[in-house]
Design a protein around this motif. Sequence first.
Motif, PDB file in Angstrom:
ATOM      1  N   ASP A  46       0.849  -1.189   0.000  1.00  0.00           N
ATOM      2  CA  ASP A  46       0.000   0.000   0.000  1.00  0.00           C
ATOM      3  C   ASP A  46       0.885   1.240   0.000  1.00  0.00           C
ATOM      4  O   ASP A  46       1.508   1.561   1.005  1.00  0.00           O
ATOM      5  N   THR A  47       0.931   1.945  -1.118  1.00  0.00           N
ATOM      6  CA  THR A  47       1.801   3.125  -1.238  1.00  0.00           C
ATOM      7  C   THR A  47       1.183   4.352  -0.580  1.00  0.00           C
ATOM      8  O   THR A  47       1.831   5.394  -0.487  1.00  0.00           O
ATOM      9  N   THR A  48      -0.077   4.258  -0.108  1.00  0.00           N
ATOM     10  CA  THR A  48      -0.728   5.410   0.514  1.00  0.00           C
ATOM     11  C   THR A  48      -0.675   5.356   2.033  1.00  0.00           C
ATOM     12  O   THR A  48      -1.144   6.265   2.700  1.00  0.00           O
ATOM     13  N   ASN A  49      -0.128   4.269   2.584  1.00  0.00           N
ATOM     14  CA  ASN A  49      -0.106   4.105   4.035  1.00  0.00           C
ATOM     15  C   ASN A  49       1.266   3.578   4.439  1.00  0.00           C
ATOM     16  O   ASN A  49       1.558   2.401   4.281  1.00  0.00           O
ATOM     17  N   ARG A  50       2.114   4.462   4.996  1.00  0.00           N
ATOM     18  CA  ARG A  50       3.480   4.045   5.310  1.00  0.00           C
ATOM     19  C   ARG A  50       3.545   3.082   6.485  1.00  0.00           C
ATOM     20  O   ARG A  50       4.593   2.507   6.779  1.00  0.00           O
ATOM     21  N   PHE A  51       2.434   2.877   7.199  1.00  0.00           N
ATOM     22  CA  PHE A  51       2.409   1.921   8.311  1.00  0.00           C
ATOM     23  C   PHE A  51       1.749   0.593   7.924  1.00  0.00           C
ATOM     24  O   PHE A  51       1.668  -0.313   8.744  1.00  0.00           O
ATOM     25  N   ALA A  52       1.293   0.511   6.694  1.00  0.00           N
ATOM     26  CA  ALA A  52       0.498  -0.657   6.271  1.00  0.00           C
ATOM     27  C   ALA A  52       1.220  -1.982   6.498  1.00  0.00           C
ATOM     28  O   ALA A  52       0.594  -2.962   6.887  1.00  0.00           O
ATOM     29  N   ASP A  53       2.500  -2.021   6.251  1.00  0.00           N
ATOM     30  CA  ASP A  53       3.233  -3.282   6.363  1.00  0.00           C
ATOM     31  C   ASP A  53       4.191  -3.305   7.552  1.00  0.00           C
ATOM     32  O   ASP A  53       5.138  -4.090   7.584  1.00  0.00           O
ATOM     33  N   VAL A  54       3.953  -2.427   8.535  1.00  0.00           N
ATOM     34  CA  VAL A  54       4.780  -2.410   9.742  1.00  0.00           C
ATOM     35  C   VAL A  54       4.160  -3.378  10.754  1.00  0.00           C
ATOM     36  O   VAL A  54       3.023  -3.175  11.197  1.00  0.00           O
ATOM     37  N   PRO A  55       4.874  -4.452  11.098  1.00  0.00           N
ATOM     38  CA  PRO A  55       4.295  -5.465  12.005  1.00  0.00           C
ATOM     39  C   PRO A  55       3.783  -4.881  13.325  1.00  0.00           C
ATOM     40  O   PRO A  55       2.729  -5.310  13.818  1.00  0.00           O
ATOM     41  N   ALA A  56       4.485  -3.906  13.896  1.00  0.00           N
ATOM     42  CA  ALA A  56       4.041  -3.338  15.174  1.00  0.00           C
ATOM     43  C   ALA A  56       2.700  -2.623  15.011  1.00  0.00           C
ATOM     44  O   ALA A  56       1.849  -2.669  15.910  1.00  0.00           O
ATOM     45  N   ALA A  57       2.500  -1.979  13.877  1.00  0.00           N
ATOM     46  CA  ALA A  57       1.220  -1.308  13.623  1.00  0.00           C
ATOM     47  C   ALA A  57       0.104  -2.342  13.485  1.00  0.00           C
ATOM     48  O   ALA A  57      -1.007  -2.146  14.001  1.00  0.00           O
ATOM     49  N   ALA A  58       0.406  -3.442  12.803  1.00  0.00           N
ATOM     50  CA  ALA A  58      -0.596  -4.514  12.657  1.00  0.00           C
ATOM     51  C   ALA A  58      -0.934  -5.111  14.018  1.00  0.00           C
ATOM     52  O   ALA A  58      -2.102  -5.391  14.311  1.00  0.00           O
ATOM     53  N   ALA A  59       0.078  -5.272  14.864  1.00  0.00           N
ATOM     54  CA  ALA A  59      -0.148  -5.835  16.199  1.00  0.00           C
ATOM     55  C   ALA A  59      -1.022  -4.894  17.033  1.00  0.00           C
ATOM     56  O   ALA A  59      -1.933  -5.350  17.743  1.00  0.00           O
ATOM     57  N   LEU A  60      -0.756  -3.590  16.922  1.00  0.00           N
ATOM     58  CA  LEU A  60      -1.582  -2.616  17.649  1.00  0.00           C
ATOM     59  C   LEU A  60      -3.025  -2.685  17.147  1.00  0.00           C
ATOM     60  O   LEU A  60      -3.975  -2.706  17.945  1.00  0.00           O
ATOM     61  N   GLY A  61      -3.191  -2.734  15.836  1.00  0.00           N
ATOM     62  CA  GLY A  61      -4.543  -2.819  15.271  1.00  0.00           C
ATOM     63  C   GLY A  61      -5.272  -4.067  15.739  1.00  0.00           C
ATOM     64  O   GLY A  61      -6.456  -4.016  16.085  1.00  0.00           O
ATOM     65  N   SER A  62      -4.566  -5.171  15.772  1.00  0.00           N
ATOM     66  CA  SER A  62      -5.177  -6.423  16.223  1.00  0.00           C
ATOM     67  C   SER A  62      -5.579  -6.325  17.686  1.00  0.00           C
ATOM     68  O   SER A  62      -6.677  -6.740  18.078  1.00  0.00           O
ATOM     69  N   THR A  63      -4.694  -5.747  18.495  1.00  0.00           N
ATOM     70  CA  THR A  63      -5.004  -5.588  19.919  1.00  0.00           C
ATOM     71  C   THR A  63      -6.250  -4.731  20.100  1.00  0.00           C
ATOM     72  O   THR A  63      -7.157  -5.071  20.865  1.00  0.00           O
ATOM     73  N   LEU A  64      -6.306  -3.615  19.388  1.00  0.00           N
ATOM     74  CA  LEU A  64      -7.463  -2.726  19.510  1.00  0.00           C
ATOM     75  C   LEU A  64      -8.736  -3.403  18.996  1.00  0.00           C
ATOM     76  O   LEU A  64      -9.819  -3.219  19.558  1.00  0.00           O
ATOM     77  N   PHE A  65      -8.608  -4.183  17.918  1.00  0.00           N
ATOM     78  CA  PHE A  65      -9.766  -4.842  17.312  1.00  0.00           C
ATOM     79  C   PHE A  65     -10.463  -5.772  18.303  1.00  0.00           C
ATOM     80  O   PHE A  65     -11.681  -5.892  18.312  1.00  0.00           O
TER      81      PHE A  65
END
Length: 101
Positions: A46-65
Motif C-alpha cells: 500500500d503506497t498510501t499508508n506508510r504503516f500498512a506493512d509495519v508489524p508493530a502497527a498490525a499488532a496494535l490494530g489487532s489488539t485494539l480490534f
Amino acid sequence: MRRLSRFLALMLAVVLAGCTKPDFSDAEKTTIASLALSSLPALKPDTTNRFADVPAAAALGSTLFFDQGMSGDGSISCSTCHKIDRQFQDDLPRAVGVGRT
Ligand code: HEC
C-alpha cells in the motif's frame, strides 16, 4: 374437497422445498468458492499508508480490534460484530452492540 386437498399438498411441498438447503450446481459452487477471502491474491504493497506493512502497527490494530475496553461499558469490541470466522460479519439483520438502535 379434492381440489382443497391438492392445494394443501402443493402448499406443503412449497413449504418443505423452502426448508431444504439450496442445491447448487458445480458451476455455482465454483463461483461461490471464488468469492471466498482465501481465494484472493496476496495484497500489493500500500503506497498510501506508510504503516500498512509495519508489524508493530498490525499488532496494535489487532489488539485494539479485540479490546472490549474500547466500548462504553467494556463489553463490546470490534470483533463482537466483525467475527473473523464469519467473513467479518455477524449473521444478524441488525448489529447489536452495547445497545440496539
Ligand atoms: C455493534 C456492532 C459493530 C461493532 C462493535 C463494530 N462494527 Fe464495524 N460495522 C458494523 C456494521 C453493521 C457495519 C456495516 C454498516 C453499513 O453497511 O451500513 C460495519 C461496518 C464497518 C466497516 C466498513 C466495512 C465496509 O465494507 O465498508 C469497517 C471498516 C468497520 N465496520 C470497522 C470496525 C472497527 C474497526 C470496529 C471497532 C473499533 C467496528 N467496526 C466495530 C457493526 C459493528
